[in-house]
Design a protein around this motif. Structure first.
Motif, short mmCIF file in Angstrom:
data_model
loop_
_atom_site.label_atom_id
_atom_site.label_comp_id
_atom_site.label_asym_id
_atom_site.label_seq_id
_atom_site.Cartn_x
_atom_site.Cartn_y
_atom_site.Cartn_z
N ALA B 3 3.48 -3.81 -4.88
CA ALA B 3 3.20 -2.37 -4.84
C ALA B 3 4.22 -1.63 -5.70
O ALA B 3 5.42 -1.90 -5.63
N THR B 4 3.77 -0.72 -6.52
CA THR B 4 4.68 0.02 -7.39
C THR B 4 4.60 1.53 -7.19
O THR B 4 5.47 2.26 -7.65
N GLN B 5 3.53 2.01 -6.57
CA GLN B 5 3.42 3.45 -6.35
C GLN B 5 3.00 3.72 -4.91
O GLN B 5 2.31 2.91 -4.29
N TYR B 6 3.40 4.90 -4.43
CA TYR B 6 3.11 5.28 -3.05
C TYR B 6 2.65 6.73 -3.03
O TYR B 6 3.27 7.60 -3.65
N ARG B 8 1.24 9.75 -0.23
CA ARG B 8 0.90 10.13 1.14
C ARG B 8 0.00 11.37 1.03
O ARG B 8 0.48 12.50 0.93
N ILE B 29 -2.78 1.87 3.24
CA ILE B 29 -1.78 1.40 4.18
C ILE B 29 -1.72 2.40 5.33
O ILE B 29 -1.90 3.60 5.13
N ALA B 30 -1.51 1.88 6.55
CA ALA B 30 -1.27 2.78 7.70
C ALA B 30 0.00 2.29 8.36
O ALA B 30 1.10 2.57 7.90
N GLY B 31 -0.12 1.44 9.40
CA GLY B 31 1.10 0.91 10.03
C GLY B 31 1.87 -0.05 9.14
O GLY B 31 3.09 -0.13 9.20
N GLY B 32 1.14 -0.80 8.33
CA GLY B 32 1.79 -1.74 7.42
C GLY B 32 2.19 -3.06 8.05
O GLY B 32 2.78 -3.91 7.39
N THR B 33 1.86 -3.27 9.33
CA THR B 33 2.37 -4.46 10.02
C THR B 33 1.71 -5.75 9.53
O THR B 33 2.29 -6.82 9.67
N LEU B 36 2.91 -5.58 5.08
CA LEU B 36 4.28 -5.84 4.62
C LEU B 36 4.62 -7.33 4.57
O LEU B 36 5.26 -7.76 3.60
N MET B 39 3.18 -8.56 1.35
CA MET B 39 3.97 -8.10 0.21
C MET B 39 5.26 -8.90 0.08
O MET B 39 5.68 -9.27 -1.01
N ASP B 59 -1.12 6.02 1.86
CA ASP B 59 -0.72 5.98 3.27
C ASP B 59 -1.54 6.98 4.09
O ASP B 59 -1.37 8.20 3.98
N ARG B 62 -0.46 8.89 8.82
CA ARG B 62 -0.04 10.12 9.51
C ARG B 62 -1.09 11.22 9.49
O ARG B 62 -0.78 12.36 9.85
N ARG B 115 3.21 0.81 15.53
CA ARG B 115 2.86 1.05 14.13
C ARG B 115 1.41 0.65 13.83
O ARG B 115 0.72 1.33 13.07
#
Lengths: 160, 295
Positions: B3-6, B8, B29-33, B36, B39, B59, B62, B115
């Motif tokens: 992943a290179t950009q994020y 929200r 992505i939400a919780g990412g559990t 991650l 990744m 993301d 939220r 999460r």
């Protein structure tokens, strides 16, 4: 790789960091923000050593991206209490000998804090389930459960 | 997966626009559990891969419009980004769809559940996703928001193969709707893992039965971790419907589960063990839902 400027409150203090997308909250807490009370264990959500409170709820900081914590309140063990003014959970862990090597302790206490917030009068089985994301390889858990049970009683007596 | 950009986004509309602009290099992505660890593994195996094509993480964790749990128009609505912790603690779900609250409580550890989201549990489409059998037994409908608007996918059509779903690359799970079960309905969720808590299912089973006295007037029974996808055991349901439910009837119906399951050997259990335990857990789950003591 692109850098993101994030701001969060760490144990009540406003802090800034510059992070990549791939940096976990755990990475940034330990390498940029000096929060070495957060431990790096398995790195994949199995052991709970990296537990922090994110906006009041216990999470694995290794499973949370630092960018996702932008704007959040992060509490580590040092934010819960100090040697001069310990939290009832910290006192109970000491009194019951619930600490041996200490590596799990930071995460264990924070997981217990979040658990007791949701379960003010827990049974021992509920406590065991409540810390099921936190591995301890020393104590066999009995003294940890004893400590959390006592802290729940202290809370019920009016301190929190 | 690098992943290179994020991003929200401020709402689902913006999330869809960003996803659409970066397809196929965008990832919700939400919780990412679940994301991650993938990744992290990729980073160990491939390095940071600065020259590799990077993903844009969008993301949705939220977004208020994705995190609610409410009853409206005869349905229980659970937002796609509702956490497992919110679902297990929801008084509404505990009262009207306890099978889902119980399934959510069996996912991972409390730390993960703070999460992890139900939309993530469905989108990653692990055969052992614990909320999937519960949502199959509740006859849920998944509302998917995508480039061409919203569409409704019955949960039974959602899983298309091993870790494959009805989702397109730029889709977001907006909502999971559950028809409010009749007052005569009662459900149960049971799971066998290698330990009591924080375990991945070896077998998980959800059942929702409508009872008319001792007689079952309708049944939905679903399983996870015993086939490439979570699935309903229709032969078991047929064997129960219209019958008086007792221990013998539940055990007899549970034998029909073998028509549906095709378990594999993996690190957690052998296929043979899964076949044995699936039949047993189906019988026990039926009895628990019917409120009958097992002997």
């Amino acid at each position: 790789m692109e850098l993101y400027a994030i701001e969060l409150r760490l144990n009540g203090q406003p802090r800034k960091a510059s992070v990549t997308v791939a940096d976990t909250l755990l990475d940034v807490l330990r390498t940029q923000l000096g929060a070495h009370d957060v431990k790096n264990g398995c790195g994949q959500g199995d052991c709970g050593a990296c537990t922090v409170l994110l906006d009041g709820r216990a999470v694995n900081s290794c499973l949370t991206l630092a960018v996702q914590a932008d704007g959040s309140e992060v509490t580590t063990l040092r934010g819960l209490g100090t040697p001069e003014d310990p939290h009832p959970l910290q006192e109970a862990f000491v009194r019951h000998g619930a600490i041996q090597c200490g590596f799990c302790t930071s995460g264990m206490v924070l997981a217990a804090k979040s658990f007791l917030d949701d379960h003010p009068e827990p049974t021992r089985d509920e406590i065991r389930e409540g810390i099921s994301g936190n591995l301890c390889r020393c104590t066999g858990y009995t003294k940890i459960v004893d400590a959390i049970e006592e802290a729940a009683h202290v809370n019920a007596g009016g301190r929190s | 997966m690098n992943a290179t950009q994020y991003v929200r986004p401020k709402d689902v509309a913006e999330a869809l626009a960003v996803l659409g602009a970066h397809t196929p290099d965008a990832q919700v992505i939400a919780g990412g559990t679940d994301l991650l660890p993938v990744m992290r593994k990729s980073r160990f195996e491939n390095g940071d891969g600065d020259d590799a094509r990077g993903l844009v993480l969008v993301d949705v964790g939220r977004l208020d419009e994705l995190t609610g749990i409410r009853e409206e128009g005869g349905f229980l609505h659970v937002g796609g980004a509702a956490t497992m912790a919110a679902i297990e603690a929801s008084p509404l779900l505990k009262q009207k769809a306890a099978v889902l609250a119980d399934a959510a409580r069996s996912v991972g550890s409390p730390l993960v559940r703070n999460r992890a989201t139900v939309g993530g549990n469905l989108a990653t489409a692990s055969p052992s996703a614990d909320t999937a059998p519960a949502l199959l037994a509740l006859d849920a409908v998944v509302t998917v928001a995508g480039a061409s608007g919203e569409r409704q996918v019955p949960i039974a059509d959602f899983f298309r193969g091993y870790r494959a779903t009805a989702l397109e690359a730029a889709d977001v799970i907006r909502d999971i709707s559950i028809p409010v079960p009749s007052p005569a309905a009662s459900g149960a969720f049971r799971k066998v893992g290698l330990r009591t808590a924080d375990a991945i299912s070896v077998v998980c089973v959800a059942a929702v039965l409508e009872m008319d006295g001792d007689t079952c007037s309708s049944a939905r029974v679903a399983l996870g971790a015993v086939a490439p996808v979570p699935l309903r055991a229709l032969a078991v349901e047929e064997a129960l419907t219209g019958r008086r439910v007792d221990v013998a009837a539940a055990r007899d119906a549970a034998k029909r589960v073998h028509a549906h399951i095709s378990p594999i050997d993996d690190v957690r259990a052998s296929a043979e063990y899964r076949r044995w335990v699936a039949e047993s857990v189906v019988a026990r789950t039926i009895l628990q839902a019917a409120g009958i003591e097992d002997d």
